[in-house]
Design an enzyme around this catalytic site. Sequence first.
Site, short mmCIF file in Angstrom:
data_model
loop_
_atom_site.label_atom_id
_atom_site.label_comp_id
_atom_site.label_asym_id
_atom_site.label_seq_id
_atom_site.Cartn_x
_atom_site.Cartn_y
_atom_site.Cartn_z
N CYS A 42 43.07 30.89 37.38
CA CYS A 42 42.56 30.71 36.01
C CYS A 42 42.26 29.24 35.71
CB CYS A 42 43.57 31.23 34.99
SG CYS A 42 44.22 32.86 35.40
N TYR A 425 52.33 29.94 7.46
CA TYR A 425 51.26 29.16 6.80
C TYR A 425 51.71 27.76 6.47
CZ TYR A 425 48.55 27.05 3.10
OH TYR A 425 47.84 26.14 2.37
C1 LIG Z 1 37.85 31.21 37.86
C2 LIG Z 1 38.83 32.23 37.39
C3 LIG Z 1 39.34 32.16 36.12
C4 LIG Z 1 40.24 33.11 35.67
N1 LIG Z 1 40.74 33.01 34.40
C5 LIG Z 1 41.65 33.91 33.97
C6 LIG Z 1 42.22 33.78 32.70
O1 LIG Z 1 41.92 32.84 31.95
N2 LIG Z 1 43.13 34.71 32.31
C7 LIG Z 1 43.50 35.75 33.12
O2 LIG Z 1 44.35 36.54 32.73
N3 LIG Z 1 42.97 35.88 34.36
C8 LIG Z 1 42.06 35.00 34.78
N4 LIG Z 1 41.54 35.11 36.04
C9 LIG Z 1 41.91 36.28 36.89
C10 LIG Z 1 43.17 36.02 37.69
O3 LIG Z 1 43.06 34.83 38.42
C11 LIG Z 1 43.38 37.18 38.62
O4 LIG Z 1 43.46 38.35 37.85
C12 LIG Z 1 44.66 37.03 39.41
O5 LIG Z 1 44.59 35.97 40.29
C13 LIG Z 1 44.92 38.31 40.20
O6 LIG Z 1 46.07 38.15 40.94
P1 LIG Z 1 46.36 39.04 42.22
O7 LIG Z 1 47.68 38.61 42.73
O8 LIG Z 1 46.15 40.46 41.90
O9 LIG Z 1 45.21 38.70 43.24
P2 LIG Z 1 44.72 37.34 43.92
O10 LIG Z 1 44.98 36.17 43.03
O11 LIG Z 1 43.32 37.60 44.34
O12 LIG Z 1 45.62 37.21 45.19
C14 LIG Z 1 45.55 38.12 46.24
C15 LIG Z 1 45.85 37.42 47.54
O13 LIG Z 1 45.90 38.42 48.55
C16 LIG Z 1 45.22 37.96 49.69
N5 LIG Z 1 44.78 39.10 50.49
C17 LIG Z 1 43.69 39.89 50.30
N6 LIG Z 1 43.61 40.84 51.26
C18 LIG Z 1 44.66 40.64 52.07
C19 LIG Z 1 45.13 41.28 53.24
N7 LIG Z 1 44.50 42.33 53.75
N8 LIG Z 1 46.23 40.81 53.84
C20 LIG Z 1 46.90 39.75 53.33
N9 LIG Z 1 46.51 39.10 52.23
C21 LIG Z 1 45.41 39.55 51.59
C22 LIG Z 1 44.06 37.19 49.11
O14 LIG Z 1 43.48 36.34 50.06
C23 LIG Z 1 44.76 36.45 47.98
O15 LIG Z 1 45.33 35.28 48.46
C24 LIG Z 1 40.63 34.17 36.52
C25 LIG Z 1 40.12 34.25 37.82
C26 LIG Z 1 39.24 33.29 38.25
C27 LIG Z 1 38.72 33.37 39.65
#
Ligand SMILES: Cc1cc2nc3c(=O)[nH]c(=O)nc-3n(C[C@H](O)[C@H](O)[C@H](O)COP(=O)(O)OP(=O)(O)OC[C@H]3O[C@@H](n4cnc5c(N)ncnc54)[C@H](O)[C@@H]3O)c2cc1C
Length: 545
Positions: A42, A425
């Site tokens: 994020c 407020y």
């Molecule tokens: C630019 C940006 C801004 C954002 N802003 C917000 C915000 O303001 N508010 C908000 O709530 N959310 C926001 N988000 C969304 C938030 O970042 C994601 O929802 C969150 O990171 C999801 O977490 P996760 O653990 O599910 O997945 P991820 O963060 O994607 O982590 C998953 C990990 O698993 C790894 N992986 C994938 N496949 C495999 C495999 N087969 N074997 C081993 N490892 C694997 C990936 O490489 C990654 O490292 C934003 C996202 C981005 C990109």
Amino acid sequence: MKVLIVGGVAAGTKIAAKLKREDRSAEVTILTKGKDISYAGCGLPYYVGDIIKERKDLVVNTPEAFSKLTGASVFTHTEVTHVNREAKNVEARDEETGKISTYTYDKLVIATGASPFLPDCEGTNLKNVFVMRTPDDAVALREAVDAGEIKRAVVVGGGFIGLEVAENLNAKDVKVSVIDFAPHILPGFFDPEFSAYTEDKLADHGIMCFTGVALESIIGTDKVEKVKTSRRAMKADACILAMGVRPNTAFLNDSGIEMFKGTVITNQYLQTNDPDIYAVGDCAMVTNRVTGDAQWSPMGSTANIAGRIAAMNLAGKEIAYPGVLGTGVAKLAGICVGRTGLNEKPAKDAGYDVETVVTVVDDKAHYYPGSGSFIIKMIADRASHKLLGIQVLGNESVDKVVDIAVTAISMKATLEDLQSMDFAYAPPFSTAIHPFAHTVNVMLNKLSGAFETITPAEYAAGAAEDYKIVDSAINPTIKGAPFIDLTKLEGPVEGLGKEEKLLLVCAKGKRAYMVQNRLKHFGYTQTKVLEGGVTFNTSVYDDVE
Ligand SMILES: Cc1cc2nc3c(=O)[nH]c(=O)nc-3n(C[C@H](O)[C@H](O)[C@H](O)COP(=O)(O)OP(=O)(O)OC[C@H]3O[C@@H](n4cnc5c(N)ncnc54)[C@H](O)[C@@H]3O)c2cc1C
């Protein structure tokens, strides 16, 4: 108990840390692709814009620090390629050596997140084509900007990630255009009129949004030179692909784990159809807390909240995850946006008898320096008076309005429950009647018939075509429209028939309501107030002959 967690960013690390606190004896191992764990996805746009100065500030913990802090083991550069449910093990490939290893589990957690969608078109492999998902993506974009390579950029995708990147590029004097295939930016986040207003505000700050425009290809010899769209080719030094994300679940295709459009289906305890396998975060489907329907919520908030519950369930508790409201908030160029609950059409589709209202209301005491306005769209059910959803625009602090609505909707509050709540407020923070409560009051006036209106969406659709626009502002502002001065309104108004259809328009909607109230007293039967006044409905000025 041996718990394997696949994926080590938001959901994966949250689950590991919480589980070790719940059950110190649990043997918890994270297997994750790439070199970083626990990074702040994020925060990436703010690294691009120099608000976050150093890459290391984006990474909450290194694997070593995380292991020491929590007691969980972490294997980075480890991609899980196969799940053997019968044998209760996974196969994983070391990304650096290519070696395949097997890891056994008692419980498995899929927390593999999602990856940016890459369009199948020419030019995506050119230099200065970027996505935004990992710290390295943000570093690459900032380096190119700082090297002076990027003066003009096209962001493909007008969701919050694309728009946050646009804001941060704009702040670094890059000329940014946003294209989106949808009719408006922020599709699904806002109703169309709120998206359109946001587009205008972004344009005021130099970011042009071109909607209903599809990416066709990216043109260049070695690096990006133009972005070809369904409308025109746009000159650009960079193209940022922010066209949404897709769950990282292909490795589960032959596992027998149930999925829907690539997202893992879970029950309320965050278990898949195999009770020893959980799924959390961007890779999983959750439910909408209002409708009970399946909903994908690729948000850091969802990953953390659901992750914490999954950890407690893994430790033997039985806690149901109630689901999401689709809450979101974002700071864009010159405007902040926030939402929660159901938008107008989804609320109708869900069978509610929907009423909406748009208010323009002070965000703090109007005399306090720095005060501005919130523009709020509230959505409620006529039958039960339950709050269903809210959309908010403002200079700052939109999250406070959204979060009250989150609480209210989660607790199934009615408008009557909310109208007299003792909200905080003082002039630097709010108004004596809180902007949220004010909007509740306006909604109740509308529901009771005391406030008869045309909404901005109805106005844009032509609902006021047979109405005479009557300027009801403090001073005349609408050229060619008759003017009513509220302070002098003591009886019928010359030139305005009591049965005539009159659209009362002021700056925000409030003064026109007072005029309407007075006119009704004097026997006028067909008045309507334009919700949001000229602040929101800027086209009024052009609509008066
Ligand atoms: C630019 C940006 C801004 C954002 N802003 C917000 C915000 O303001 N508010 C908000 O709530 N959310 C926001 N988000 C969304 C938030 O970042 C994601 O929802 C969150 O990171 C999801 O977490 P996760 O653990 O599910 O997945 P991820 O963060 O994607 O982590 C998953 C990990 O698993 C790894 N992986 C994938 N496949 C495999 C495999 N087969 N074997 C081993 N490892 C694997 C990936 O490489 C990654 O490292 C934003 C996202 C981005 C990109």
